[in-house]
Design a protein around this motif. Structure first.
Motif, PDB file in Angstrom:
ATOM      1  N   HIS A 167      -7.635  -0.579  -7.633  1.00 57.13           N
ATOM      2  CA  HIS A 167      -6.666  -1.563  -7.177  1.00 57.13           C
ATOM      3  C   HIS A 167      -6.291  -2.540  -8.287  1.00 57.13           C
ATOM      4  CE1 HIS A 167      -8.065   0.181  -3.590  1.00 57.13           C
ATOM      5  NE2 HIS A 167      -9.093  -0.619  -3.386  1.00 57.13           N
ATOM      6  N   TRP A 168      -5.094  -3.024  -8.150  1.00 62.17           N
ATOM      7  CA  TRP A 168      -4.482  -3.903  -9.143  1.00 62.17           C
ATOM      8  C   TRP A 168      -5.330  -5.151  -9.422  1.00 62.17           C
ATOM      9  CZ3 TRP A 168      -2.595  -8.735  -9.996  1.00 62.17           C
ATOM     10  CH2 TRP A 168      -1.585  -8.881 -10.940  1.00 62.17           C
ATOM     11  N   THR A 169      -5.734  -5.831  -8.348  1.00 65.09           N
ATOM     12  CA  THR A 169      -6.448  -7.106  -8.528  1.00 65.09           C
ATOM     13  C   THR A 169      -7.767  -6.885  -9.258  1.00 65.09           C
ATOM     14  OG1 THR A 169      -5.421  -7.875  -6.514  1.00 65.09           O
ATOM     15  CG2 THR A 169      -7.276  -9.161  -7.302  1.00 65.09           C
ATOM     16  N   PRO A 218     -13.346  -7.199  -3.179  1.00 66.63           N
ATOM     17  CA  PRO A 218     -12.216  -6.288  -3.399  1.00 66.63           C
ATOM     18  C   PRO A 218     -10.990  -6.707  -2.592  1.00 66.63           C
ATOM     19  CG  PRO A 218     -14.242  -5.054  -3.028  1.00 66.63           C
ATOM     20  CD  PRO A 218     -14.562  -6.497  -2.772  1.00 66.63           C
ATOM     21  N   PHE A 219      -9.827  -6.512  -3.205  1.00 68.22           N
ATOM     22  CA  PHE A 219      -8.560  -6.845  -2.529  1.00 68.22           C
ATOM     23  C   PHE A 219      -7.513  -5.804  -2.897  1.00 68.22           C
ATOM     24  CE2 PHE A 219      -4.348  -8.996  -3.115  1.00 68.22           C
ATOM     25  CZ  PHE A 219      -4.037  -9.083  -1.770  1.00 68.22           C
ATOM     26  N   VAL A 220      -6.854  -5.278  -1.889  1.00 71.69           N
ATOM     27  CA  VAL A 220      -5.758  -4.343  -2.165  1.00 71.69           C
ATOM     28  C   VAL A 220      -4.637  -4.606  -1.172  1.00 71.69           C
ATOM     29  CG1 VAL A 220      -6.830  -2.552  -0.725  1.00 71.69           C
ATOM     30  CG2 VAL A 220      -5.105  -1.888  -2.367  1.00 71.69           C
ATOM     31  N   TRP A 221      -3.414  -4.429  -1.650  1.00 74.58           N
ATOM     32  CA  TRP A 221      -2.285  -4.558  -0.723  1.00 74.58           C
ATOM     33  C   TRP A 221      -1.420  -3.309  -0.842  1.00 74.58           C
ATOM     34  CZ3 TRP A 221      -1.815  -6.055  -5.700  1.00 74.58           C
ATOM     35  CH2 TRP A 221      -0.632  -5.701  -6.349  1.00 74.58           C
ATOM     36  N   SER A 222      -0.602  -3.126   0.196  1.00 79.91           N
ATOM     37  CA  SER A 222       0.368  -2.039   0.161  1.00 79.91           C
ATOM     38  C   SER A 222       1.591  -2.502   0.951  1.00 79.91           C
ATOM     39  CB  SER A 222      -0.244  -0.789   0.805  1.00 79.91           C
ATOM     40  OG  SER A 222       0.722   0.238   0.899  1.00 79.91           O
ATOM     41  N   ASP A 223       2.770  -2.192   0.446  1.00 76.40           N
ATOM     42  CA  ASP A 223       4.006  -2.562   1.156  1.00 76.40           C
ATOM     43  C   ASP A 223       4.646  -1.290   1.682  1.00 76.40           C
ATOM     44  OD1 ASP A 223       3.614  -5.180   0.349  1.00 76.40           O
ATOM     45  OD2 ASP A 223       4.779  -4.897  -1.491  1.00 76.40           O
ATOM     46  N   GLN A 224       4.835  -1.241   2.996  1.00 79.03           N
ATOM     47  CA  GLN A 224       5.478  -0.076   3.605  1.00 79.03           C
ATOM     48  C   GLN A 224       6.504  -0.565   4.613  1.00 79.03           C
ATOM     49  OE1 GLN A 224       2.332   2.617   4.917  1.00 79.03           O
ATOM     50  NE2 GLN A 224       1.131   1.986   3.141  1.00 79.03           N
ATOM     51  N   LYS A 241       3.504  -5.750   5.183  1.00 81.24           N
ATOM     52  CA  LYS A 241       2.546  -5.931   4.083  1.00 81.24           C
ATOM     53  C   LYS A 241       1.155  -5.671   4.647  1.00 81.24           C
ATOM     54  CE  LYS A 241       3.380  -8.806   0.586  1.00 81.24           C
ATOM     55  NZ  LYS A 241       3.283  -7.861  -0.522  1.00 81.24           N
ATOM     56  N   ILE A 242       0.477  -4.683   4.083  1.00 75.50           N
ATOM     57  CA  ILE A 242      -0.893  -4.382   4.506  1.00 75.50           C
ATOM     58  C   ILE A 242      -1.820  -4.944   3.432  1.00 75.50           C
ATOM     59  CG2 ILE A 242      -2.531  -2.526   5.045  1.00 75.50           C
ATOM     60  CD1 ILE A 242      -0.051  -0.746   5.647  1.00 75.50           C
ATOM     61  N   GLN A 243      -2.817  -5.690   3.856  1.00 79.39           N
ATOM     62  CA  GLN A 243      -3.752  -6.270   2.885  1.00 79.39           C
ATOM     63  C   GLN A 243      -5.168  -6.016   3.357  1.00 79.39           C
ATOM     64  OE1 GLN A 243      -2.046 -10.088   3.583  1.00 79.39           O
ATOM     65  NE2 GLN A 243      -1.865 -10.403   1.384  1.00 79.39           N
ATOM     66  N   SER A 244      -5.974  -5.583   2.440  1.00 75.86           N
ATOM     67  CA  SER A 244      -7.359  -5.312   2.791  1.00 75.86           C
ATOM     68  C   SER A 244      -8.259  -6.071   1.826  1.00 75.86           C
ATOM     69  CB  SER A 244      -7.582  -3.804   2.707  1.00 75.86           C
ATOM     70  OG  SER A 244      -8.905  -3.513   2.435  1.00 75.86           O
ATOM     71  N   PRO A 278       0.105 -11.771   6.324  1.00 73.63           N
ATOM     72  CA  PRO A 278      -0.501 -12.014   5.003  1.00 73.63           C
ATOM     73  C   PRO A 278      -1.302 -13.303   4.894  1.00 73.63           C
ATOM     74  CG  PRO A 278       1.912 -12.125   4.887  1.00 73.63           C
ATOM     75  CD  PRO A 278       1.563 -11.696   6.280  1.00 73.63           C
ATOM     76  N   ARG A 279      -0.867 -14.345   5.640  1.00 74.69           N
ATOM     77  CA  ARG A 279      -1.441 -15.652   5.337  1.00 74.69           C
ATOM     78  C   ARG A 279      -2.945 -15.761   5.588  1.00 74.69           C
ATOM     79  NH1 ARG A 279       1.541 -20.328   7.427  1.00 74.69           N
ATOM     80  NH2 ARG A 279       3.434 -19.304   6.719  1.00 74.69           N
ATOM     81  N   PRO A 280      -3.460 -15.364   6.759  1.00 75.78           N
ATOM     82  CA  PRO A 280      -4.892 -15.606   7.005  1.00 75.78           C
ATOM     83  C   PRO A 280      -5.827 -14.779   6.125  1.00 75.78           C
ATOM     84  CG  PRO A 280      -3.741 -14.946   9.046  1.00 75.78           C
ATOM     85  CD  PRO A 280      -2.803 -14.735   7.914  1.00 75.78           C
ATOM     86  N   VAL A 281      -5.324 -13.676   5.558  1.00 72.22           N
ATOM     87  CA  VAL A 281      -6.246 -12.727   4.919  1.00 72.22           C
ATOM     88  C   VAL A 281      -6.999 -13.365   3.748  1.00 72.22           C
ATOM     89  CG1 VAL A 281      -6.376 -10.513   3.715  1.00 72.22           C
ATOM     90  CG2 VAL A 281      -4.890 -10.757   5.694  1.00 72.22           C
TER      91      VAL A 281
END
Ligand SMILES: Cc1cc2nc3c(=O)[nH]c(=O)nc-3n(C[C@H](O)[C@H](O)[C@H](O)COP(=O)(O)OP(=O)(O)OC[C@H]3O[C@@H](n4cnc5c(N)ncnc54)[C@H](O)[C@@H]3O)c2cc1C
Length: 405
Positions: free
Chosen positions: A296-298, A325-331, A335-338, A379-382
């Motif tokens: 992942h990018w981060t 660990p942090f990863v996002w994906s835009d579909q 916005k999916i964030q894990s 996205p905000r609370p994550v």
């Protein structure tokens, strides 16, 4: 230390070079990168660039230029060997690079279908692509102009993003996935199911639990044949079946290779040798020393910096690398964030929103501890949960936090 070589000049390599200079290192830095381009950003390749919203210049990573870093650039050059006792690298043009310190940041490379899945074993069949590099993305985008029928093999993050972007361009898209849900490895079966609905609602022909047997076509991709004999017409094939660490070049180096270059919790793989990004595997102290290799990018950003700082530190001053660990994906518009580290066995609670409305944050707990959070269109609370995971807070505290606000 008077000289540092960095092998792999993408995100982790660039961040390492910047961190070395920021820390005052004024020796020689040799920057070796197999691609001919200056460091660029990969996430937009499957999103804005493929969508035609961004151009090649927009993905450049260091917009203010690279001259101030005073690097000895060797672009379009591949390291093919490492001699640790003599402290030098061999490059594919026959030159050698001596170093005192080494940063390994060679990332990962796409897994490919076996050659015998293609007619005459020709895996370079016209119309068949993987998506890892800028050149891949530009070549795929050029094909999209011809309004091809797109087949994506693999519904992981990259496959799902390619499908979403191609649907955004109004193309016919079929996604073939061997597992029962898309992105199930990263997100688990419940949220994988939400992703399946998302893609179907956007018109993707999503076929789960299928096995690709062969690619067919005379001189170009024409069809994909499944194990049950079904044939799917295709003009463009994008294979997104995961990546493997790009570490073959280190096979006889003496470094420990095991699904990545294995290093200690401070990113040190051998004296004076650090590793960062997709290529690194290390015991993350925040997760009780669980061996991690993140794609992942981060992580590439954070570990590039941490590895550079480790190279300059004494053993006594070395700091463990312990990220959440942090990863996002835009579909589509989601916005999916894990954040954190979770798996199918963990306790799951939907703490904000609901799965039905496809806007939610799910929290994951293991042995009472908050270990992960997954945001879907929220996205905000994550990021708050990322901090809570880093602080080793309990699942109960996280749920209480969610209930209060
Ligand atoms: C299309 C796409 C979309 C993505 N989207 C997201 C996203 O939305 N969110 C997210 O978190 N992550 C995303 N990622 C993942 C993220 O981009 C990677 O985790 C990140 O690029 C890893 O950086 P890295 O520097 O470790 O490795 P890489 O980016 O893989 O770079 C390694 C570099 O080393 C070079 N190299 C390899 N071997 C050698 C050698 N022997 N000698 C010299 N050079 C060598 C390679 O050519 C490459 O340029 C995406 C990746 C792709 C491909």
């Amino acid at each position: 230390m008077r000289s540092v070589a960095i092998v792999g000049m993408s995100l982790a390599g660039l961040r390492a070079a910047e961190a070395l200079r920021r820390a005052g290192f004024d020796g020689r830095i040799t920057a070796i990168g197999a691609e001919p381009h200056l460091p660029y950003d990969r996430p937009p390749l499957s999103k804005e660039l493929l969508a035609g919203k961004w151009e090649v210049d927009d993905v450049v990573l260091r917009k203010q230029g690279v001259d101030d870093l005073a690097l000895d650039w060797r672009l379009g050059r591949r390291a093919i060997g490492l001699d640790l006792s003599d402290r030098h690298l061999d490059l594919d043009d026959g030159t050698r690079v001596d170093f005192d310190g080494l940063v390994v940041a060679t990332g990962s490379e796409p897994r490919r279908l076996p050659a015998n899945a293609f007619p005459d074993g020709d895996s370079a069949l016209d119309g068949a692509f993987v998506l890892r590099s800028l050149d891949d993305a530009v070549a795929i985008r050029a094909r999209l102009e011809g309004r091809p029928r797109v087949v994506v093999i693999g519904a992981g993050f990259i496959g799902a993003e390619v499908a979403a972007t191609c649907r955004g361009r109004g193309l016919d898209v079929t996604v073939l996935e061997a597992l029962p849900q898309p992105m199930v490895r990263g997100l688990g079966p419940v949220i994988g199911g939400v992703c399946a609905d998302l893609h179907r609602d956007h018109g993707v022909d999503l076929r789960l639990g299928v096995s690709v047997e062969a690619i067919e076509g005379a001189g170009r991709v024409e069809r994909v044949r499944l194990a049950d004999g079904t044939r799917i017409d295709a003009d463009l094939l994008v294979v997104g079946i995961g990546v493997v660490p790009a570490t073959d070049w280190l096979a006889s180096s003496g470094l420990t290779l095991d699904n990545g270059v294995v290093c200690d919790e401070t990113c040190l793989a051998a004296p004076g040798v650090v590793v960062a990004g997709d290529a690194a595997r290390w015991p993350n102290p925040l997760f009780d020393g669980e061996m991690m290799r993140l794609e992942h990018w981060t992580n590439a950003t954070e570990q590039g910096v941490a590895a550079a700082e480790r190279l300059l530190a004494s053993d006594a001053d070395a700091v463990p690398f312990a990220p959440v660990p942090f990863v996002w994906s835009d579909q589509y518009d989601v916005k999916i964030q894990s954040v954190g580290r979770f798996n199918a066995d963990d306790e799951v609670h939907v703490a904000h929103g609901s799965l039905e409305e496809r806007r939610f944050v799910a929290l994951f707990g293991r042995a009472g501890r908050l270990v992960g959070a997954l945001g879907f269109g929220r996205p905000r609370p994550v990021m708050q949960y990322r901090r809570m995971i880093g602080d080793r807070r309990s699942l109960a505290e996280a749920l209480e936090h969610a209930a209060n606000g």
